[in-house]
Design a protein around this motif. Structure first.
Motif, short mmCIF file in Angstrom:
data_model
loop_
_atom_site.label_atom_id
_atom_site.label_comp_id
_atom_site.label_asym_id
_atom_site.label_seq_id
_atom_site.Cartn_x
_atom_site.Cartn_y
_atom_site.Cartn_z
N LEU A 36 5.33 1.48 9.47
CA LEU A 36 6.08 2.54 10.14
C LEU A 36 7.04 2.00 11.19
N LEU A 37 7.04 0.70 11.41
CA LEU A 37 7.95 0.09 12.38
C LEU A 37 9.40 0.42 12.02
N GLY A 38 10.19 0.76 13.03
CA GLY A 38 11.61 1.07 12.81
C GLY A 38 11.89 2.52 12.45
N LYS A 39 10.86 3.29 12.18
CA LYS A 39 11.06 4.70 11.80
C LYS A 39 11.23 5.55 13.06
N ILE A 61 4.95 6.13 23.46
CA ILE A 61 5.31 5.47 24.71
C ILE A 61 6.80 5.14 24.69
N ALA A 62 7.55 5.86 25.52
CA ALA A 62 8.99 5.66 25.63
C ALA A 62 9.29 4.45 26.52
N LEU A 78 2.17 4.23 19.98
CA LEU A 78 3.44 3.94 19.31
C LEU A 78 4.49 3.74 20.39
N HIS A 79 4.98 2.52 20.51
CA HIS A 79 6.03 2.19 21.47
C HIS A 79 7.38 2.48 20.83
N LEU A 80 8.26 3.12 21.60
CA LEU A 80 9.56 3.54 21.08
C LEU A 80 10.70 2.83 21.80
N ASP A 81 11.82 2.69 21.13
CA ASP A 81 13.03 2.17 21.78
C ASP A 81 13.83 3.36 22.32
N ARG A 83 16.33 4.82 21.19
CA ARG A 83 16.75 5.76 20.13
C ARG A 83 15.57 6.53 19.54
N GLY A 84 14.35 6.28 20.05
CA GLY A 84 13.18 6.98 19.54
C GLY A 84 12.58 6.38 18.28
N ARG A 85 12.88 5.13 18.03
CA ARG A 85 12.34 4.43 16.86
C ARG A 85 11.15 3.56 17.27
N VAL A 86 10.17 3.46 16.41
CA VAL A 86 8.95 2.71 16.69
C VAL A 86 9.24 1.21 16.71
N THR A 87 8.87 0.57 17.83
CA THR A 87 9.07 -0.88 17.95
C THR A 87 7.75 -1.64 17.92
N LYS A 88 6.65 -0.95 18.18
CA LYS A 88 5.34 -1.61 18.20
C LYS A 88 4.25 -0.57 18.03
N LEU A 89 3.22 -0.92 17.25
CA LEU A 89 2.05 -0.06 17.07
C LEU A 89 0.81 -0.87 17.42
#
Length: 92
Positions: A36-39, A61-62, A78-81, A83-89
């Motif tokens: 799911l990374l990047g989604k 986590i924003a 779920l860590h977000l960038d 833009r709201g995309r997942v960068t780390k789980l």
């Protein structure tokens, strides 16, 4: 008598729970959700993340967000960038 009751209550508060068994229901396994990374963040992504990781709870986590440092084996973070995309789980 009151001292004995108070001592018993204090001792009960120090008791430890039995260790969780590997693969127990609700125990998070982030490795199964790495695809799911990047989604982008969405309700469907959250539901998929919970299903894949077997976690009971989810925490988004924003960037720059303050979060508690408590560890919960049933939670997927779920860590977000920006833009709201997942960068780390990670579990916890």
């Amino acid at each position: 008598m009151r001292i004995l009751v108070a001592a018993a209550l204090l001792a009960a508060g120090c008791a430890t729970a039995p260790p969780a068994e590997a693969g127990a229901a609700g125990k998070c396994d982030a490795s199964r959700a790495q695809k799911l990374l990047g989604k982008a963040r969405s309700k469907k992504l959250g539901a998929d993340a919970l299903r894949l990781s077997s976690a009971r709870t989810l925490r988004w986590i924003a960037p720059g967000a303050m979060v508690t440092m408590d560890y919960r084996e049933d939670r997927l973070n779920l860590h977000l960038d920006v833009r709201g995309r997942v960068t780390k789980l990670v579990c916890g």
